[in-house]
Motif scaffolding. Structure first.
Motif, short mmCIF file in Angstrom:
data_model
loop_
_atom_site.label_atom_id
_atom_site.label_comp_id
_atom_site.label_asym_id
_atom_site.label_seq_id
_atom_site.Cartn_x
_atom_site.Cartn_y
_atom_site.Cartn_z
N MET A 182 -16.27 12.29 9.26
CA MET A 182 -17.12 13.44 9.55
C MET A 182 -17.02 14.56 8.51
N TRP A 183 -15.81 14.77 7.93
CA TRP A 183 -15.58 15.92 7.06
C TRP A 183 -15.76 15.51 5.60
N PRO A 184 -16.76 16.08 4.89
CA PRO A 184 -17.07 15.63 3.52
C PRO A 184 -15.90 15.73 2.56
N GLU A 185 -15.14 16.85 2.60
CA GLU A 185 -14.06 16.97 1.62
C GLU A 185 -12.94 15.98 1.88
N ILE A 186 -12.69 15.66 3.15
CA ILE A 186 -11.69 14.63 3.48
C ILE A 186 -12.19 13.28 2.99
N ALA A 187 -13.47 12.99 3.21
CA ALA A 187 -14.04 11.72 2.77
C ALA A 187 -13.98 11.58 1.25
N ARG A 188 -14.29 12.65 0.54
CA ARG A 188 -14.26 12.59 -0.92
C ARG A 188 -12.84 12.31 -1.43
N GLN A 189 -11.85 12.94 -0.81
CA GLN A 189 -10.47 12.69 -1.21
C GLN A 189 -10.08 11.25 -0.92
N ALA A 190 -10.51 10.74 0.24
CA ALA A 190 -10.23 9.34 0.57
C ALA A 190 -10.84 8.42 -0.47
N GLY A 191 -12.06 8.72 -0.89
CA GLY A 191 -12.71 7.90 -1.91
C GLY A 191 -11.93 7.88 -3.21
N ARG A 192 -11.41 9.04 -3.60
CA ARG A 192 -10.60 9.10 -4.82
C ARG A 192 -9.30 8.31 -4.65
N ASN A 193 -8.68 8.45 -3.48
CA ASN A 193 -7.43 7.73 -3.23
C ASN A 193 -7.63 6.22 -3.31
N LEU A 194 -8.69 5.74 -2.68
CA LEU A 194 -8.96 4.30 -2.68
C LEU A 194 -9.28 3.80 -4.09
N THR A 246 0.85 -1.21 0.00
CA THR A 246 0.00 0.00 0.00
C THR A 246 0.87 1.25 0.00
N PRO A 247 0.95 1.97 -1.11
CA PRO A 247 1.83 3.15 -1.19
C PRO A 247 1.25 4.33 -0.40
N ARG A 248 1.87 4.64 0.74
CA ARG A 248 1.33 5.75 1.54
C ARG A 248 1.36 7.07 0.78
N ALA A 249 2.29 7.22 -0.17
CA ALA A 249 2.36 8.46 -0.95
C ALA A 249 1.06 8.73 -1.70
N ALA A 250 0.26 7.70 -1.94
CA ALA A 250 -1.02 7.87 -2.63
C ALA A 250 -2.13 8.32 -1.68
N PHE A 251 -1.82 8.45 -0.38
CA PHE A 251 -2.84 8.76 0.63
C PHE A 251 -2.45 9.95 1.50
N ALA A 285 6.88 13.98 0.17
CA ALA A 285 8.23 13.78 0.68
C ALA A 285 8.23 13.17 2.08
N HIS A 286 7.12 13.33 2.80
CA HIS A 286 7.03 12.81 4.17
C HIS A 286 6.24 11.50 4.24
N ALA A 287 5.80 11.00 3.09
CA ALA A 287 4.88 9.86 3.09
C ALA A 287 5.49 8.62 3.74
N TYR A 288 6.79 8.42 3.59
CA TYR A 288 7.41 7.20 4.11
C TYR A 288 8.21 7.45 5.39
N GLN A 289 7.92 8.58 6.04
CA GLN A 289 8.36 8.79 7.41
C GLN A 289 7.23 8.33 8.32
N ASP A 290 7.58 7.77 9.45
CA ASP A 290 6.58 7.25 10.38
C ASP A 290 6.06 8.39 11.25
N PHE A 330 -5.48 5.69 4.08
CA PHE A 330 -4.37 4.73 4.14
C PHE A 330 -4.70 3.56 5.07
N GLN A 331 -5.17 3.86 6.27
CA GLN A 331 -5.55 2.79 7.20
C GLN A 331 -6.70 1.96 6.62
N THR A 332 -7.64 2.63 5.96
CA THR A 332 -8.76 1.95 5.31
C THR A 332 -8.25 0.94 4.29
N ALA A 333 -7.24 1.36 3.52
CA ALA A 333 -6.68 0.48 2.50
C ALA A 333 -6.03 -0.75 3.13
#
Length: 215
Positions: free
Chosen positions: A107-119, A32-37, A44-49, A90-93
């Protein structure tokens, strides 16, 4: 001095370092590529914990912490899972790779919509994404074999406990928001039984009808 470039294997090492040993989960992290989420500009920070801000005073859960919480659900592959707090997915994936299907609510519609696109871009299709108050769960899709809550409250909201199947597990950070213990619970015939503390952590608060009131 040039900043170190982090790679996907760095994230896998971080997950192993906190004691996660479930091979299926480690493979899900690898696949699961975190950079996609992460938000644009944060690749640049996607693969930092580390957690990453996503707006509305929300942050992504630190990947090693997500993995610790998921391992606490003890998934075998055929579970119907409820996730409270989708974030950017990312956790959903990870959950979707480890369970039969996932119902996730944000709870936040714009965050949810972005998550949907990412998935969708990752071809993950066994996820049903809802927008709304996660403190009340998603009763029309209950009962669940496992529930994971990505926000803090001093106790498990009654609707979430009630939507968990007997024998199922629930993982939630228990505390006031900012200083928690992440706890794994088992649903028994008499209710929720506290199984074990997985790790100390810091989480944003769970807001909603069965959580903290909105400020």
């Amino acid at each position: 001095m040039t900043e170190a470039v982090h790679q996907p294997e760095d994230l896998l090492r971080a997950v192993r370092a906190v004691g996660v040993s479930d091979e299926r989960l480690l493979q899900a992290v690898r696949a699961t590529p975190r950079a996609a989420f992460v938000p644009a500009g944060h690749e640049a920070h996607a693969y930092q914990d580390v957690p990453i801000p996503i707006g509305h005073a929300q942050v992504t859960t630190q990947p090693s912490l997500s993995a610790t919480m998921i391992e606490g659900l003890d998934l075998s592959g055929d579970e119907h899972v409820l996730e409270i707090g989708t974030g950017l997915g990312f956790q959903t994936a990870l959950l979707a790779r480890l369970a039969a299907d996932v119902v996730t609510i944000e709870m936040w519609p714009e965050i949810a919509r972005q998550a949907g696109r990412n998935l969708a871009r990752q071809g993950i299709r066994n996820v049903e994404l809802r927008i709304g108050d996660g403190s009340g769960g998603v009763p029309d899709r209950a009962p669940y074999d496992a529930v994971i809550v990505s926000a803090a409250f001093p106790e498990v909201p009654a609707p979430l406990a009630g939507q968990l199947r007997r024998g199922g597990r629930l993982v939630q950070p228990i505390g006031p928001g900012g200083r928690e213990k992440v706890v794994s619970f088992l649903r028994t015939a008499t209710g929720l039984e506290r199984a074990r503390v997985l790790t100390p952590a810091r989480f944003v608060r769970l807001h909603g009808q069965y959580g903290f009131p909105e400020a």
